[in-house]
Design an enzyme around this catalytic site. Structure first.
Site, PDB file in Angstrom:
ATOM      1  N   GLY A 428       0.814  -1.207   0.000  1.00  0.00           N
ATOM      2  CA  GLY A 428       0.000   0.000   0.000  1.00  0.00           C
ATOM      3  C   GLY A 428       0.843   1.249   0.000  1.00  0.00           C
ATOM      4  O   GLY A 428       1.992   1.249   0.437  1.00  0.00           O
ATOM      5  N   GLY A 431      -0.611   8.803   2.066  1.00  0.00           N
ATOM      6  CA  GLY A 431       0.006   9.868   2.829  1.00  0.00           C
ATOM      7  C   GLY A 431       0.612   9.382   4.129  1.00  0.00           C
ATOM      8  O   GLY A 431       1.360  10.106   4.772  1.00  0.00           O
ATOM      9  N   VAL A 435       3.696   0.655   2.604  1.00  0.00           N
ATOM     10  CA  VAL A 435       3.681  -0.583   3.370  1.00  0.00           C
ATOM     11  C   VAL A 435       4.169  -1.706   2.472  1.00  0.00           C
ATOM     12  O   VAL A 435       3.717  -1.846   1.335  1.00  0.00           O
ATOM     13  CB  VAL A 435       2.270  -0.908   3.901  1.00  0.00           C
ATOM     14  CG1 VAL A 435       2.288  -2.188   4.724  1.00  0.00           C
ATOM     15  CG2 VAL A 435       1.748   0.239   4.747  1.00  0.00           C
ATOM     16  N   ASP A 548     -10.066   5.919  13.481  1.00  0.00           N
ATOM     17  CA  ASP A 548     -10.216   5.712  12.033  1.00  0.00           C
ATOM     18  C   ASP A 548     -10.679   4.285  11.741  1.00  0.00           C
ATOM     19  O   ASP A 548     -10.091   3.579  10.922  1.00  0.00           O
ATOM     20  CB  ASP A 548      -8.897   6.000  11.319  1.00  0.00           C
ATOM     21  CG  ASP A 548      -9.086   6.224   9.820  1.00  0.00           C
ATOM     22  OD1 ASP A 548     -10.234   6.486   9.395  1.00  0.00           O
ATOM     23  OD2 ASP A 548      -8.093   6.120   9.071  1.00  0.00           O
TER      24      ASP A 548
END
Length: 720
Positions: A428, A431, A435, A548
């Site tokens: 991934g 911002g 990863v 989140d």
């Protein structure tokens, strides 16, 4: 049989003579009950305290009594001798128990017919004789009982047709005749008279013919209408759709044919209700109905390939030919665009690094690629040496200063050099950094997040935060294993979770939920996520607020166990100086993400108060976000959707408002639930329970929302 009766009457006469001579007599109810003791061959242990010397039977095993007006003695109102494997017949003398209300002899081995005289006990309202070996037909006198509500004669050997006299049993609430040898057609005119019937089970018999049309007039029916494992033929009557929406059908293993109606309560049924009817077709079965009609080009889209063939003329219609040509042209144009796009991307990326300037695998002259590459870490010695400047210490691993690789988990040891040389794959990019999946030398995969440079003066603060995250240990939370700190490089090493995340399972490449997301799997994901989030709120070292919660931060392993990731990450990003406003990567994640970072969209998983500027995150934010995730699991829809208000306009609704609107307008559950879940019709009540939990979590007033601990406890009760 005759000998037994003569023996019993002689026994009664002898005992009655003794009572008259001694001045003590057993009540008439007791004398009637002794007929049951005499009718059983092997009841010595069960009837050990049924003593003819007693004045009353009210203390005998299985007997209940009450005082009634107009009688000096307590009267027998209940007989419950069940599950004792008693072998014998049901004596007709029980019919003389005038006040008997409940007869429960189930789970024994009573044989013979049900005596007609039994129904002289006019107070009977519940008869449970299931699980015996009774035979013969139903006595017509049973419907003379003015209070009969419960009649369960299932799992016997009763036979005959479905008697018309049952329409006279108007007080009946439960009629269960499953597992017998009844046969023949069921006449119409019976069910409209049974206005109080709540449960009807005629399964596992030999009924044939068509299902009566007037069965749809059972307006009080609830639970399951079970007609399975019979020989019913013909079409399913549309009138079944008139039954209450809460009624489930079980029509399996019959010989029904034709198309399944789509009216009323049919819309709430899953495919299980109609299985093993070879000639049945239509939704929700995966068997379409063939119709001998002309197929126009408009219905060709999404149909079987051979339906475009005109069987009468043997050729394709002109409209179909035009569609095929148009599709070919579009396909060729699309392939050409892809080729041109790849060519220019390769040209633009020529000579660039996949990791960026002054990062692992990069140097001063390289720039960041527009697309992440597969091997983000250096894969050969020359690249490593280039990065070290020709002679840097291996423990540092980066130019511009040395660093420390620290294992938080003491049993998780490896060297930085091993990490640098390992095979790495981009998972991934956002911002929050890149990863990677890194496979260490021992074959163990880990997830490595690069937080980037910055924050040189906040080393102690960074370490304290990472150590606190590392102390979080829960089966449904991603485990942080190690970290690396250097002035211009920060890495987090965590467990690699192998099966992607919930977002990819719900959307994937097709935009539709994965077929593997059955109801039981979704419930497992919901329960595990609730447990993990409740732990972070209540039991973790700092009582974390995640801030989140969304499907991309809920990772899944091969068994679809969920793992919450990214908790505490925003704080670390703040320490290192990166911009935490954009989210899309994840600790421990496994979601291929090969697109450039896009501007942040409105996050519909966030609570309403979380969308206001300068508000600090709270645990009630997480509760709201979890509620939205629950609604997404239930509906299969994204948190932002369009709802048609007319044929020409649509209303933009978020998922929470859409579901609340559906409940306020009492829309059928089938209109809101993911169609995949309709295959598990038994889960309907569980789905409804989870809907209520989700709606409680997504209350606009944060004070009204429950704590996550309460949510986890409530959802654990679902399906148990």
């Amino acid at each position: 049989m005759l000998f037994k009766r003569l023996h019993f009457y002689a026994f009664l006469f002898f005992n009655l003579t003794l009572r008259l001579n001694s001045g003590v007599s057993l009540t008439s109810d007791g004398l009637s009950l002794l007929s049951l003791k005499s009718a059983v061959d092997n009841g010595a242990a069960v009837f050990a305290d049924w003593n003819e010397d007693d004045m009353t039977p009210c203390r005998w095993t299985g007997i209940s009594c009450t005082n009634v007006s107009g009688s000096d003695d307590p009267r027998v109102v209940g007989i419950s001798v069940s599950g004792k494997n008693l072998r014998g017949y049901i004596p007709s003398e029980l019919g003389s128990l005038f006040y008997l209300r409940r007869l429960n002899l189930h789970g024994n081995n009573f044989y013979g017919s049900i005596p007609d005289q039994l129904f002289n006990a006019s107070s009977l309202h519940s008869i449970y004789l299931y699980g015996n070996n009774l035979s013969g037909s139903l006595p017509p006198s049973m419907c003379n009982l003015p209070r009969l509500q419960n009649l369960d004669l299932s799992r016997n050997s009763l036979s005959g047709s479905f008697p018309k006299f049952l329409r006279n049993c108007r007080p009946l609430q439960r009629l269960i005749l499953a597992g017998n040898k009844f046969s023949g057609e069921i006449s119409e005119g019976i069910f409209p008279e049974l206005a109080n019937l709540e449960q009807l089970d005629l399964s596992s018999n030999g009924f044939n013919g068509s299902i009566p049309n007037d069965i749809g007039e059972l307006k009080s029916l609830s639970g399951t209408l079970n007609l399975s494992f019979n020989h019913f033929t013909g079409k399913i009557p549309k009138t079944l759709g008139d039954l209450p929406l809460t009624v489930s059908f079980d029509l399996r293993n019959n010989d029904l044919s034709g198309e399944i109606p789509q009216t009323g309560s049919f819309s709430n049924q899953g495919p299980t209700a109609f299985l093993n009817n070879p000639m049945l077709c239509g939704f929700p079965l995966q068997r379409s109905c063939k119709k001998d009609v002309d197929i126009t080009p408009s219905v060709q889209i999404g149909s079987r390939g051979n339906e475009g063939v005109n069987e009468e003329k043997g050729g394709l219609k002109s409209g179909v030919i035009i569609l095929i040509c148009l599709a070919d042209a579009i396909g060729v144009a699309f392939i050409g665009l892809v080729i041109v796009y790849i060519y220019w991307k390769k040209k633009d990326s020529n000579g660039c690094s996949c990791t960026g300037k002054r990062k692992l695998g990069g140097n001063e002259k390289t720039s960041l690629c527009s697309l992440p590459c597969i091997n983000g870490f250096p894969s050969n010695d020359s690249e490593v040496e280039s990065e070290k400047g020709g002679g840097g210490a291996a423990s540092g691993g980066v130019s511009g200063g040395e660093g420390d690789l620290v294992a938080i988990d003491k049993g998780f040891n490896f060297e930085l050099d091993e990490l640098l040389r390992a095979s790495a794959y981009v998972l991934g990019k956002s911002g929050l950094g890149i990863v990677y999946k890194v496979v260490l030398g021992n074959g163990v995969p880990v997830a490595v997040r690069r937080l980037g440079e910055g924050g040189e003066q906040r080393y102690k603060e960074f370490v304290a935060e990472v150590q606190a995250i590392g102390r979080v240990k829960h089966p449904n939370v991603v485990k942080l294993r190690a970290y690396y700190w250097a002035p211009d490089e920060k890495l987090l090493i965590s467990d690699f979770i192998c099966n992607g995340n919930l977002a990819s399972a719900l959307r994937g490449k097709t935009g539709q939920p994965s077929p593997s997301l059955s109801w039981s799997t979704r419930l497992k994901i919901a329960k595990g996520t609730a447990r993990g989030l409740a732990y972070l709120h209540e039991c973790s070292p700092r009582k974390y607020v995640h801030g989140d919660i969304k499907p991309s931060n809920i990772l899944l392993d091969s068994e679809y166990q969920p793992y919450i990731s990214d908790f505490g990450l925003n704080r670390l990003i703040t320490i290192t100086g990166n911009n935490p406003s954009s989210s899309g990567g994840f600790i421990g994640g496994a979601f291929p993400y090969l697109k450039p970072v896009e501007p942040e969209k409105i996050n519909n998983y966030r609570a309403p108060e979380a969308r206001l500027p300068n508000n600090r995150p709270t645990q009630k934010w997480d509760v709201y976000s979890f509620g939205v995730v629950l609604l997404e699991l239930l509906t299969g829809k994204s948190p932002e959707l369009s709802s048609p208000t007319s044929s020409t306009s649509t209303e933009i609704l978020d998922l929470v408002r859409w579901v609340r609107k559906g409940f306020d307008e009492e829309s059928p559950l089938v209109d809101m639930v993911d169609p995949i879940l309709l295959q598990e019709i038994r889960a309907k009540k569980e789905v409804l329970s989870v809907f209520h939990i989700a709606l409680a979590c997504t209350e606009l007033d944060h004070e009204v929302r429950p704590r996550m601990k309460t949510v986890a406890e409530n959802i654990e009760k679902v399906g148990t």
